[in-house]
Design a protein around this motif. Structure first.
Motif, PDB file in Angstrom:
ATOM      1  N   SER A  88       0.851  -1.196   0.000  1.00 24.28           N
ATOM      2  CA  SER A  88       0.000   0.000   0.000  1.00 24.28           C
ATOM      3  C   SER A  88       0.878   1.234   0.000  1.00 24.28           C
ATOM      4  O   SER A  88       2.082   1.153   0.292  1.00 24.28           O
ATOM      5  CB  SER A  88      -0.910   0.022   1.233  1.00 24.28           C
ATOM      6  OG  SER A  88      -0.163   0.354   2.390  1.00 24.28           O
ATOM      7  N   LEU A  89       0.288   2.364  -0.310  1.00 24.91           N
ATOM      8  CA  LEU A  89       1.025   3.626  -0.287  1.00 24.91           C
ATOM      9  C   LEU A  89       1.561   3.910   1.112  1.00 24.91           C
ATOM     10  O   LEU A  89       2.671   4.407   1.277  1.00 24.91           O
ATOM     11  CB  LEU A  89       0.106   4.763  -0.762  1.00 24.91           C
ATOM     12  CG  LEU A  89       0.736   6.129  -0.967  1.00 24.91           C
ATOM     13  CD1 LEU A  89       1.914   6.077  -1.922  1.00 24.91           C
ATOM     14  CD2 LEU A  89      -0.319   7.097  -1.492  1.00 24.91           C
ATOM     15  N   ALA A  90       0.804   3.538   2.128  1.00 25.65           N
ATOM     16  CA  ALA A  90       1.237   3.747   3.513  1.00 25.65           C
ATOM     17  C   ALA A  90       2.510   2.964   3.833  1.00 25.65           C
ATOM     18  O   ALA A  90       3.256   3.345   4.741  1.00 25.65           O
ATOM     19  CB  ALA A  90       0.120   3.360   4.475  1.00 25.65           C
ATOM     20  N   ASP A  91       2.789   1.878   3.096  1.00 23.15           N
ATOM     21  CA  ASP A  91       3.962   1.048   3.343  1.00 23.15           C
ATOM     22  C   ASP A  91       5.227   1.532   2.631  1.00 23.15           C
ATOM     23  O   ASP A  91       6.313   1.000   2.889  1.00 23.15           O
ATOM     24  CB  ASP A  91       3.683  -0.400   2.908  1.00 23.15           C
ATOM     25  CG  ASP A  91       2.612  -1.046   3.754  1.00 23.15           C
ATOM     26  OD1 ASP A  91       2.709  -0.969   4.992  1.00 23.15           O
ATOM     27  OD2 ASP A  91       1.667  -1.617   3.165  1.00 23.15           O
ATOM     28  N   VAL A  92       5.112   2.514   1.751  1.00 21.97           N
ATOM     29  CA  VAL A  92       6.284   3.012   1.018  1.00 21.97           C
ATOM     30  C   VAL A  92       7.181   3.762   2.009  1.00 21.97           C
ATOM     31  O   VAL A  92       6.729   4.717   2.638  1.00 21.97           O
ATOM     32  CB  VAL A  92       5.857   3.918  -0.156  1.00 21.97           C
ATOM     33  CG1 VAL A  92       7.080   4.519  -0.843  1.00 21.97           C
ATOM     34  CG2 VAL A  92       5.007   3.143  -1.160  1.00 21.97           C
ATOM     35  N   PRO A  93       8.453   3.325   2.146  1.00 19.46           N
ATOM     36  CA  PRO A  93       9.305   3.890   3.191  1.00 19.46           C
ATOM     37  C   PRO A  93      10.012   5.192   2.819  1.00 19.46           C
ATOM     38  O   PRO A  93      10.789   5.713   3.610  1.00 19.46           O
ATOM     39  CB  PRO A  93      10.334   2.775   3.417  1.00 19.46           C
ATOM     40  CG  PRO A  93      10.464   2.131   2.086  1.00 19.46           C
ATOM     41  CD  PRO A  93       9.079   2.195   1.479  1.00 19.46           C
ATOM     42  N   GLU A  94       9.765   5.720   1.643  1.00 24.62           N
ATOM     43  CA  GLU A  94      10.449   6.936   1.215  1.00 24.62           C
ATOM     44  C   GLU A  94       9.438   8.002   0.822  1.00 24.62           C
ATOM     45  O   GLU A  94       8.265   7.705   0.593  1.00 24.62           O
ATOM     46  CB  GLU A  94      11.388   6.618   0.061  1.00 24.62           C
ATOM     47  CG  GLU A  94      10.686   6.081  -1.175  1.00 24.62           C
ATOM     48  CD  GLU A  94      11.650   5.489  -2.187  1.00 24.62           C
ATOM     49  OE1 GLU A  94      12.167   6.260  -3.014  1.00 24.62           O
ATOM     50  OE2 GLU A  94      11.876   4.274  -2.154  1.00 24.62           O
TER      51      GLU A  94
END
Length: 136
Positions: free
Chosen positions: A65-71
């Motif tokens: 998910s977008l929430a999981d993108v770390p950057e």
């Protein structure tokens, strides 16, 4: 297209370089959710695939998910199902995304209004690849 829409599109395409392609898939390479992100990567953008069913795409790790993108992400390009657009826009707002881009045929006025109220730029019902080619 209004002058304001054209200015928003130009601003996004010339100033923002990191794009999260939400709903990216390489299963059918004739579909826009594959070839548009692939084109953008080829134009020098950093494209982050977001799809819970993929481990990687376009040579990068994929995120569920977008929430999981770390950057940090500049633009969320949303190939999500219409019923999911509102939730993804909420994730984009929470993640600090600068702009939301809804591809051809996708319009969600309520989600767009929430995004604009949070200070995000919004483009709806436009192909990011086509608009990029218009800049050249």
């Amino acid at each position: 297209m209004s002058d304001a829409e054209q200015a928003t599109i130009r601003h996004i395409l010339t100033n923002y370089r990191v794009i999260a392609a939400v709903g990216y898939s390489d299963r059918d390479r004739t579909r826009a959710n594959y070839y548009v992100p692939a084109y953008l990567k080829g134009q020098g953008y950093t494209v982050i695939p977001v799809n819970p069913g993929l481990a990687e795409g376009l040579g990068r790790p994929a995120y569920p998910s977008l929430a999981d993108v770390p950057e940090p992400v500049d633009v969320a390009l949303l190939y999500a199902p219409p019923a999911a657009i509102g939730g993804v826009v909420e994730q984009a707002i929470a993640h600090g995304v600068q702009a939301i881009w809804l591809p051809l045929g996708v319009v969600d006025d309520a989600a767009a209004a929430r995004a604009r109220a949070a200070g995000l730029l919004v483009v709806m019902d436009r192909c990011m690849m086509v608009e990029h080619k218009h800049l050249e």
